[in-house]
Enzyme design. Sequence first.
Site, PDB file in Angstrom:
ATOM      1  N   ARG A 170      -1.333   8.733  -8.032  1.00 54.67           N
ATOM      2  CA  ARG A 170      -2.219   8.090  -9.204  1.00 54.67           C
ATOM      3  C   ARG A 170      -3.756   8.911  -8.974  1.00 54.67           C
ATOM      4  O   ARG A 170      -4.225   8.978 -10.283  1.00 54.67           O
ATOM      5  CB  ARG A 170      -2.313   6.885  -9.198  1.00 54.67           C
ATOM      6  CG  ARG A 170      -1.116   5.988  -9.483  1.00 54.67           C
ATOM      7  CD  ARG A 170      -1.539   4.359  -8.954  1.00 54.67           C
ATOM      8  NE  ARG A 170      -2.478   3.879  -9.480  1.00 54.67           N
ATOM      9  CZ  ARG A 170      -2.561   3.197 -10.713  1.00 54.67           C
ATOM     10  NH1 ARG A 170      -1.608   3.217 -11.509  1.00 54.67           N
ATOM     11  NH2 ARG A 170      -3.600   2.452 -11.001  1.00 54.67           N
ATOM     12  N   ARG A 174      -9.332  17.431  -7.014  1.00 51.05           N
ATOM     13  CA  ARG A 174     -10.053  18.366  -7.950  1.00 51.05           C
ATOM     14  C   ARG A 174     -10.838  19.199  -6.929  1.00 51.05           C
ATOM     15  O   ARG A 174     -11.683  18.752  -6.233  1.00 51.05           O
ATOM     16  CB  ARG A 174     -10.939  17.721  -9.082  1.00 51.05           C
ATOM     17  CG  ARG A 174     -10.363  17.022  -9.978  1.00 51.05           C
ATOM     18  CD  ARG A 174     -10.998  16.685 -10.972  1.00 51.05           C
ATOM     19  NE  ARG A 174     -10.612  15.471 -11.873  1.00 51.05           N
ATOM     20  CZ  ARG A 174     -10.939  14.046 -11.976  1.00 51.05           C
ATOM     21  NH1 ARG A 174     -12.190  14.035 -11.335  1.00 51.05           N
ATOM     22  NH2 ARG A 174     -10.386  13.430 -12.638  1.00 51.05           N
ATOM     23  N   ARG A 247       1.911  -8.038  -4.314  1.00 49.59           N
ATOM     24  CA  ARG A 247       0.494  -8.606  -3.845  1.00 49.59           C
ATOM     25  C   ARG A 247      -0.264  -9.155  -4.677  1.00 49.59           C
ATOM     26  O   ARG A 247      -0.163  -8.983  -5.572  1.00 49.59           O
ATOM     27  CB  ARG A 247      -0.179  -6.982  -3.425  1.00 49.59           C
ATOM     28  CG  ARG A 247       0.540  -6.015  -2.514  1.00 49.59           C
ATOM     29  CD  ARG A 247       0.669  -6.670  -1.152  1.00 49.59           C
ATOM     30  NE  ARG A 247      -0.610  -6.628  -0.521  1.00 49.59           N
ATOM     31  CZ  ARG A 247      -0.752  -7.165   0.825  1.00 49.59           C
ATOM     32  NH1 ARG A 247      -0.007  -7.838   1.470  1.00 49.59           N
ATOM     33  NH2 ARG A 247      -2.029  -7.220   1.505  1.00 49.59           N
ATOM     34  N   ARG A 278     -12.419  -3.926  -1.770  1.00 49.41           N
ATOM     35  CA  ARG A 278     -13.792  -3.253  -2.447  1.00 49.41           C
ATOM     36  C   ARG A 278     -14.376  -4.288  -3.129  1.00 49.41           C
ATOM     37  O   ARG A 278     -14.207  -5.264  -2.876  1.00 49.41           O
ATOM     38  CB  ARG A 278     -12.976  -2.436  -3.714  1.00 49.41           C
ATOM     39  CG  ARG A 278     -11.980  -3.100  -4.761  1.00 49.41           C
ATOM     40  CD  ARG A 278     -11.544  -2.155  -5.694  1.00 49.41           C
ATOM     41  NE  ARG A 278     -10.515  -2.627  -6.167  1.00 49.41           N
ATOM     42  CZ  ARG A 278      -9.614  -2.150  -7.058  1.00 49.41           C
ATOM     43  NH1 ARG A 278      -9.571  -0.896  -7.103  1.00 49.41           N
ATOM     44  NH2 ARG A 278      -8.356  -2.753  -7.374  1.00 49.41           N
ATOM     45  N   GLU A 304     -13.003  -8.010  -3.158  1.00 50.23           N
ATOM     46  CA  GLU A 304     -11.712  -8.206  -3.448  1.00 50.23           C
ATOM     47  C   GLU A 304     -10.782  -8.241  -2.081  1.00 50.23           C
ATOM     48  O   GLU A 304     -11.024  -7.159  -1.292  1.00 50.23           O
ATOM     49  CB  GLU A 304     -11.222  -7.123  -4.195  1.00 50.23           C
ATOM     50  CG  GLU A 304      -9.897  -7.090  -4.799  1.00 50.23           C
ATOM     51  CD  GLU A 304      -9.748  -6.063  -5.880  1.00 50.23           C
ATOM     52  OE1 GLU A 304     -10.628  -5.783  -6.554  1.00 50.23           O
ATOM     53  OE2 GLU A 304      -8.654  -5.441  -6.095  1.00 50.23           O
ATOM     54  N   TYR A 352       4.210  -1.218 -11.874  1.00 55.00           N
ATOM     55  CA  TYR A 352       2.739  -1.093 -11.707  1.00 55.00           C
ATOM     56  C   TYR A 352       2.287  -0.168 -12.884  1.00 55.00           C
ATOM     57  O   TYR A 352       2.168   1.000 -13.008  1.00 55.00           O
ATOM     58  CB  TYR A 352       2.513   0.022 -10.371  1.00 55.00           C
ATOM     59  CG  TYR A 352       1.338   0.113  -9.870  1.00 55.00           C
ATOM     60  CD1 TYR A 352       0.083  -0.423 -10.463  1.00 55.00           C
ATOM     61  CD2 TYR A 352       1.030   0.644  -8.835  1.00 55.00           C
ATOM     62  CE1 TYR A 352      -1.309  -0.310 -10.048  1.00 55.00           C
ATOM     63  CE2 TYR A 352      -0.132   0.957  -8.136  1.00 55.00           C
ATOM     64  CZ  TYR A 352      -1.323   0.379  -8.908  1.00 55.00           C
ATOM     65  OH  TYR A 352      -2.561   0.705  -8.335  1.00 55.00           O
ATOM     66  N   ASP A 354      -0.632   0.644 -15.835  1.00 56.53           N
ATOM     67  CA  ASP A 354      -1.899   0.525 -16.338  1.00 56.53           C
ATOM     68  C   ASP A 354      -1.744   0.016 -17.759  1.00 56.53           C
ATOM     69  O   ASP A 354      -0.827  -0.149 -18.292  1.00 56.53           O
ATOM     70  CB  ASP A 354      -2.275   2.075 -16.357  1.00 56.53           C
ATOM     71  CG  ASP A 354      -2.618   2.850 -15.081  1.00 56.53           C
ATOM     72  OD1 ASP A 354      -2.803   1.856 -14.068  1.00 56.53           O
ATOM     73  OD2 ASP A 354      -2.645   3.835 -14.904  1.00 56.53           O
TER      74      ASP A 354
HETATM   75  N1  UDP Z   1      -6.337   4.699  -2.634  1.00 55.82           N
HETATM   76  C1  UDP Z   1      -7.043   5.104  -1.419  1.00 55.82           C
HETATM   77  N2  UDP Z   1      -8.447   5.043  -1.499  1.00 55.82           N
HETATM   78  C2  UDP Z   1      -9.078   4.676  -2.190  1.00 55.82           C
HETATM   79  C3  UDP Z   1      -8.618   4.244  -3.572  1.00 55.82           C
HETATM   80  C4  UDP Z   1      -7.189   4.187  -3.768  1.00 55.82           C
HETATM   81  O1  UDP Z   1      -6.180   5.282  -0.327  1.00 55.82           O
HETATM   82  O2  UDP Z   1     -10.363   4.407  -1.871  1.00 55.82           O
HETATM   83  C5  UDP Z   1      -5.018   4.667  -2.782  1.00 55.82           C
HETATM   84  C6  UDP Z   1      -4.274   3.389  -2.566  1.00 55.82           C
HETATM   85  O3  UDP Z   1      -3.153   3.740  -2.014  1.00 55.82           O
HETATM   86  C7  UDP Z   1      -4.119   2.737  -3.875  1.00 55.82           C
HETATM   87  C8  UDP Z   1      -3.766   3.882  -4.826  1.00 55.82           C
HETATM   88  O4  UDP Z   1      -4.649   4.900  -4.117  1.00 55.82           O
HETATM   89  O5  UDP Z   1      -2.965   1.817  -3.777  1.00 55.82           O
HETATM   90  C9  UDP Z   1      -4.291   3.530  -6.090  1.00 55.82           C
HETATM   91  O6  UDP Z   1      -5.383   3.396  -6.138  1.00 55.82           O
HETATM   92  P1  UDP Z   1      -6.002   2.524  -7.482  1.00 55.82           P
HETATM   93  O7  UDP Z   1      -7.517   2.645  -7.495  1.00 55.82           O
HETATM   94  O8  UDP Z   1      -5.430   3.404  -8.783  1.00 55.82           O
HETATM   95  O9  UDP Z   1      -5.436   1.182  -7.844  1.00 55.82           O
HETATM   96  P2  UDP Z   1      -5.767   0.029  -8.535  1.00 55.82           P
HETATM   97  O10 UDP Z   1      -7.070   0.279  -9.075  1.00 55.82           O
HETATM   98  O11 UDP Z   1      -4.532  -0.301  -9.571  1.00 55.82           O
HETATM   99  O12 UDP Z   1      -5.802  -1.123  -7.583  1.00 55.82           O
END
Ligand code: UDP
Length: 372
Positions: A170, A174, A247, A278, A304, A352, A354
């Site tokens: 996901r 870059r 989860r 976060r 969170e 999962y 979006d």
């Molecule tokens: N992820 C990570 N570090 C970060 C942010 C995301 O390793 O700082 C990984 C982690 O495995 C997570 C996945 O990327 O489950 C998808 O993150 P995303 O932010 O897309 O998840 P959401 O916002 O849906 O909770």
Amino acid sequence: MKYDYLIVGAGLFGSVFAHEAKAAGKRVLVIDRRNHIAGNVYTEKTEGINVHKYGAHIFHTNIKRVWEYVNRFAEFNRFTNAPVANYKGELYSLPFNMYTFNKMWGVVTPEEAQAKIDEQRSEIKGEPKNLEEQAISLVGRDIYEKLIKGYTEKQWGRSCAELPSFIIKRLPVRLTFDNNYFNALYQGIPIGGYTKMVEKMLDGIDVRLGVDYLKNKEELDSMADRVLYTGAIDAYFGYCLGNLEYRSVRFENELIDKPNFQGNAAVNYTDRETPWTRIIEHKWFEFGKDENGRDLPKTIISREYSAEWKLGDEPYYPVNDEKNAALYSEYKRLADKEAKVIFGGRLGEYKYYDMDAVIESALDCADRELNK
Ligand code: UDP
């Protein structure tokens, strides 16, 4: 029979479908177990700040049809998600880009960054088999250890070697100086909050809140010809084959009497020891201003915490590993036999999703259902 459709769940899937069904001349009743509409995109205004009560939702899409659709119900601001990672007090830009590589390795040019990644990814031979191998092969071990491993294991409660690789795909990687978290043509936050947007979708539609479908199933089913169910598929069948794993997330919200706590909407704590994954500072989704463009004097943050779902908790993320995929397909077989019921959305399809994908899926579902 009073209604053509009973729609269980006033989240995005249910609300989009309800809107389309009404537009097609159908009689629609929407119910929700909670005492509010909008499902997990629900926002609530406190101290002039639209608080994302079930976690940060940043709308982003490449699907023009979906972007035009949501813009019928809300005006979107120009918010661009650019989260910051905090690893033991070291700050890194996300997603993984030249700013991240410069901070991590001191590299200055894209060639130098690429060389560093190539050197580190060479430890993975062949096709990556899990999230750990996928992450190392995308960005190398240093970034995996500092920015991925701890965060992912906190979020999913499982080791990265046990998780499917698609989860990390996901995230963009870059070789440019671009902190935009999403590879999306369109992005923003609905001005005035998501609740207002969903309210507009449901305009003129009968909505009953605080109604538990599964507890009153027979009576509710008898009110409509067809049912759209957007709750958890395993709950629908009384967990008869065992429960799917989810989860859950818990938020600790805090009102702070100062204007700026962390200077960004999202800061990820990517070490293993910090108990939260976060911190969201909600005012920055709307640039720290109230609806009249005035600076807000206070701030609201949400820490969170991720946890394994147990009965009675809100399910958030499906755990799409092999074991759960197999169990889901058994439930799906049962669902296909329910002639009167359509299963849709993140919980109904155990996916999962979006937000944009949910909306597209609801529009497709409405096309199939209403044009037949
Ligand atoms: N992820 C990570 N570090 C970060 C942010 C995301 O390793 O700082 C990984 C982690 O495995 C997570 C996945 O990327 O489950 C998808 O993150 P995303 O932010 O897309 O998840 P959401 O916002 O849906 O909770």
